[in-house]
Design a protein around this motif. Structure first.
Motif, PDB file in Angstrom:
ATOM      1  N   LYS A  52       0.860  -1.204   0.398  1.00  0.00           N
ATOM      2  CA  LYS A  52      -0.356  -0.368   0.309  1.00  0.00           C
ATOM      3  C   LYS A  52       0.643   1.214  -0.030  1.00  0.00           C
ATOM      4  O   LYS A  52       0.680   2.113  -0.609  1.00  0.00           O
ATOM      5  CB  LYS A  52      -0.850   0.003   1.080  1.00  0.00           C
ATOM      6  N   LYS A 101       3.036   1.900  -3.166  1.00  0.00           N
ATOM      7  CA  LYS A 101       1.442   2.085  -4.474  1.00  0.00           C
ATOM      8  C   LYS A 101       1.734   3.674  -4.507  1.00  0.00           C
ATOM      9  O   LYS A 101       1.022   4.510  -5.619  1.00  0.00           O
ATOM     10  CB  LYS A 101       0.537   1.340  -4.598  1.00  0.00           C
ATOM     11  N   GLU A 116       2.349   7.042  -6.646  1.00  0.00           N
ATOM     12  CA  GLU A 116       1.565   7.793  -7.223  1.00  0.00           C
ATOM     13  C   GLU A 116       1.583   9.399  -7.113  1.00  0.00           C
ATOM     14  O   GLU A 116       1.710  10.263  -7.571  1.00  0.00           O
ATOM     15  CB  GLU A 116       0.118   7.188  -6.093  1.00  0.00           C
TER      16      GLU A 116
END
Length: 83
Positions: A68, A71, A75
């Motif tokens: 998590k 990611k 981003e």
């Protein structure tokens, strides 16, 4: 008399040299034993670190929190690249 003095000096020098060699040998054996112990401890710590690193590396990407966070980081970095 002179030969006796020379012989006595020679004997004293040999005794001093023998004592020096004896203590030097004793110190060397002590150093060798301590070095062997230190090398053993160093080797054990190295193996322990290698094992823990390999275990972590094996299951490193299985952590869902890590995925998590990774990611989110990807981003954020892609958004900064667009700006």
């Amino acid at each position: 008399m002179r030969k006796k003095n020379n012989l006595l000096k020679f004997i004293i020098y040999m005794v001093v040299l023998g004592v020096f060699i004896f203590f030097e040998n004793k110190l060397y054996k002590q150093y060798k034993a301590e070095k062997q112990i230190a090398d053993y401890i160093k080797e054990q710590k190295t193996q322990e670190i290698e094992k823990s690193f390999l275990l972590r590396k094996k299951y490193f990407y299985a952590d869902s929190e890590y995925l998590k966070n990774f990611k989110k980081l990807v981003e954020k970095s892609s958004k900064k690249g667009e700006d």
